[in-house]
Design a protein around this motif. Sequence first.
Motif, PDB file in Angstrom:
ATOM      1  N   PRO A  91       0.733  -1.061  -0.192  1.00 41.91           N
ATOM      2  CA  PRO A  91      -0.398  -0.062   0.090  1.00 41.91           C
ATOM      3  C   PRO A  91       1.080   1.066   0.484  1.00 41.91           C
ATOM      4  O   PRO A  91       0.407   2.380  -0.543  1.00 41.91           O
ATOM      5  CB  PRO A  91      -0.868  -0.185   1.498  1.00 41.91           C
ATOM      6  CG  PRO A  91      -0.166  -1.391   2.389  1.00 41.91           C
ATOM      7  CD  PRO A  91       0.639  -2.282   1.388  1.00 41.91           C
ATOM      8  N   ALA A  92       1.925   0.850   0.548  1.00 40.45           N
ATOM      9  CA  ALA A  92       3.280   2.448   0.979  1.00 40.45           C
ATOM     10  C   ALA A  92       3.394   3.038  -1.317  1.00 40.45           C
ATOM     11  O   ALA A  92       3.719   1.940  -1.842  1.00 40.45           O
ATOM     12  CB  ALA A  92       4.303   2.281   1.392  1.00 40.45           C
ATOM     13  N   PRO A  93       2.816   4.102  -1.049  1.00 35.07           N
ATOM     14  CA  PRO A  93       4.153   4.675  -2.530  1.00 35.07           C
ATOM     15  C   PRO A  93       5.432   4.207  -2.212  1.00 35.07           C
ATOM     16  O   PRO A  93       5.604   4.339  -2.240  1.00 35.07           O
ATOM     17  CB  PRO A  93       3.328   6.462  -1.851  1.00 35.07           C
ATOM     18  CG  PRO A  93       2.512   6.113  -1.219  1.00 35.07           C
ATOM     19  CD  PRO A  93       3.172   5.422  -0.124  1.00 35.07           C
ATOM     20  N   LEU A  94       5.291   4.169  -4.044  1.00 31.48           N
ATOM     21  CA  LEU A  94       7.037   4.126  -4.432  1.00 31.48           C
ATOM     22  C   LEU A  94       7.690   4.988  -4.907  1.00 31.48           C
ATOM     23  O   LEU A  94       6.810   5.697  -6.096  1.00 31.48           O
ATOM     24  CB  LEU A  94       7.249   2.830  -5.468  1.00 31.48           C
ATOM     25  CG  LEU A  94       8.092   2.929  -5.732  1.00 31.48           C
ATOM     26  CD1 LEU A  94       8.888   2.094  -4.529  1.00 31.48           C
ATOM     27  CD2 LEU A  94       8.170   1.431  -6.900  1.00 31.48           C
ATOM     28  N   VAL A  95       8.422   5.790  -4.647  1.00 29.94           N
ATOM     29  CA  VAL A  95       9.367   6.701  -6.066  1.00 29.94           C
ATOM     30  C   VAL A  95      10.531   6.244  -5.963  1.00 29.94           C
ATOM     31  O   VAL A  95      10.941   5.879  -5.724  1.00 29.94           O
ATOM     32  CB  VAL A  95       9.275   8.614  -4.725  1.00 29.94           C
ATOM     33  CG1 VAL A  95       9.540   9.245  -5.279  1.00 29.94           C
ATOM     34  CG2 VAL A  95       8.113   8.316  -4.331  1.00 29.94           C
ATOM     35  N   PRO A 155      16.768  20.303 -12.243  1.00 29.62           N
ATOM     36  CA  PRO A 155      18.000  20.923 -13.111  1.00 29.62           C
ATOM     37  C   PRO A 155      18.935  19.707 -12.653  1.00 29.62           C
ATOM     38  O   PRO A 155      18.610  18.639 -11.727  1.00 29.62           O
ATOM     39  CB  PRO A 155      18.606  22.056 -12.498  1.00 29.62           C
ATOM     40  CG  PRO A 155      17.254  21.629 -10.763  1.00 29.62           C
ATOM     41  CD  PRO A 155      16.108  21.395 -11.716  1.00 29.62           C
ATOM     42  N   PRO A 156      20.322  19.590 -13.416  1.00 26.80           N
ATOM     43  CA  PRO A 156      21.103  18.489 -13.519  1.00 26.80           C
ATOM     44  C   PRO A 156      21.481  18.232 -12.346  1.00 26.80           C
ATOM     45  O   PRO A 156      21.511  18.908 -11.098  1.00 26.80           O
ATOM     46  CB  PRO A 156      22.610  18.932 -13.856  1.00 26.80           C
ATOM     47  CG  PRO A 156      21.745  20.025 -15.103  1.00 26.80           C
ATOM     48  CD  PRO A 156      20.787  20.516 -14.637  1.00 26.80           C
ATOM     49  N   GLY A 157      21.525  17.196 -11.169  1.00 28.16           N
ATOM     50  CA  GLY A 157      21.763  16.634  -9.594  1.00 28.16           C
ATOM     51  C   GLY A 157      20.718  16.438  -8.793  1.00 28.16           C
ATOM     52  O   GLY A 157      20.693  16.615  -7.639  1.00 28.16           O
ATOM     53  N   SER A 158      19.622  17.137  -9.349  1.00 27.15           N
ATOM     54  CA  SER A 158      18.586  17.702  -8.569  1.00 27.15           C
ATOM     55  C   SER A 158      17.166  16.269  -7.842  1.00 27.15           C
ATOM     56  O   SER A 158      16.441  16.344  -7.352  1.00 27.15           O
ATOM     57  CB  SER A 158      17.523  18.715  -8.981  1.00 27.15           C
ATOM     58  OG  SER A 158      17.007  18.631 -10.113  1.00 27.15           O
ATOM     59  N   ALA A 159      17.522  15.131  -8.710  1.00 28.55           N
ATOM     60  CA  ALA A 159      16.511  14.217  -8.658  1.00 28.55           C
ATOM     61  C   ALA A 159      16.377  13.182  -7.582  1.00 28.55           C
ATOM     62  O   ALA A 159      15.699  13.321  -6.657  1.00 28.55           O
ATOM     63  CB  ALA A 159      16.554  13.475  -9.520  1.00 28.55           C
ATOM     64  N   ARG A 207      13.374  13.221  -2.732  1.00 25.95           N
ATOM     65  CA  ARG A 207      13.455  11.991  -1.037  1.00 25.95           C
ATOM     66  C   ARG A 207      12.335  12.901  -0.693  1.00 25.95           C
ATOM     67  O   ARG A 207      12.182  12.967  -0.097  1.00 25.95           O
ATOM     68  CB  ARG A 207      14.843  12.457  -0.751  1.00 25.95           C
ATOM     69  CG  ARG A 207      14.760  12.361   0.780  1.00 25.95           C
ATOM     70  CD  ARG A 207      16.096  11.466   1.427  1.00 25.95           C
ATOM     71  NE  ARG A 207      15.961  11.160   2.657  1.00 25.95           N
ATOM     72  CZ  ARG A 207      16.293   9.844   2.745  1.00 25.95           C
ATOM     73  NH1 ARG A 207      16.313   9.572   2.220  1.00 25.95           N
ATOM     74  NH2 ARG A 207      16.162   9.945   4.588  1.00 25.95           N
ATOM     75  N   ALA A 208      12.830  14.476  -1.124  1.00 29.09           N
ATOM     76  CA  ALA A 208      11.652  15.378  -0.142  1.00 29.09           C
ATOM     77  C   ALA A 208      10.059  15.377  -0.881  1.00 29.09           C
ATOM     78  O   ALA A 208       9.374  14.989   0.373  1.00 29.09           O
ATOM     79  CB  ALA A 208      11.679  17.175  -0.930  1.00 29.09           C
TER      80      ALA A 208
END
Length: 325
Positions: A127-131, A214-218, A223-224
């Motif tokens: 049931p937990a969302p997957l990111v 932007p690059p490096g932000s994924a 996580r946020a």
Amino acid sequence: MTAADAATAAALTAADTAAGHGERDSDSDSVVFSRLSVRYQAGLTHLMLNRPHRRNAIDLELAREILAATLLERTAASRCVLISGAGDHFCVGGDLKSFLGQPDLPEHLGAVTGYLHAAMARLAAMPAPLVVAAQGHVAGAGLGLACLGDVTVTESGSTFRSAYAAIGLSPDAATSYRLPRLLGLRRAQRMTLAGYVLPAEEAVDWGLCTESGPPGSALSRARAIAEQLAQGPTQAYGETNRLLAESSRRSLAEQLEDESLTLSRVARTPDAAEGIAAFLARRTPGFTGAASRPVSDDAACRGRPVSLPRPPVSGQEQPMSGQER
């Protein structure tokens, strides 16, 4: 059992003997495998593929470890799961170098996909969302993991490709299931048959990814989002995902009936009562997540080897207790 099933079962038995075991890191709330790290924090489980020198390519041991991580009780009790890849690239798919050294490639691929697919089925049933944080090169089974996310975050400069046809193979990791549902049949055919490489911004436009930064932000952005979802009404998230997944296979009348029954069921949860009370009081709700089994000190968290059971033989239907993403 067919000859192919018997060969797959034999390969999986051999893999069980060969793979390593995860142990708890005494300095943090995590379980460390040889190719995967698992970290728990405030309801969030973070699975990080940890083969940056191989661009997180999936070999037999990594596939086993992903399944082992999904079998840990704390993972099963998660309120959100985050998947990422260490280094500059999320995952480039199968480890072709490890495949070349195998005496029987069909048996070996059956073993790898047996573990990986069982892990993906468990993640989809939670049931937990997957990111998913999908940066850099994303290909093959890595594309399948990216498609599995309820939220998939990428960044500029990243690329998504099927890559199977280029090496004379057919898809795995649910890409043949998820791509047509996310992109539509023609776009899925363009990626799988014509080998179209999808850049990050177009991946968002096509519906493969949720957003691009932007690059490096994924990873930081993913996580946020995951931390926010981990504080939400987990049972309601799971039922919502299930309803969405099943809607395309039903009539309107069937969907309306299920919505009514599901709404009544979710209304019995403590989170529903809390959500309504918080709304009326104009305060932030304090959700606790869906009811689940008590989390015990499993073998990994006591510093002992984690048991890594074999998944069902290839061809057997995987039991699904929740939604199919």
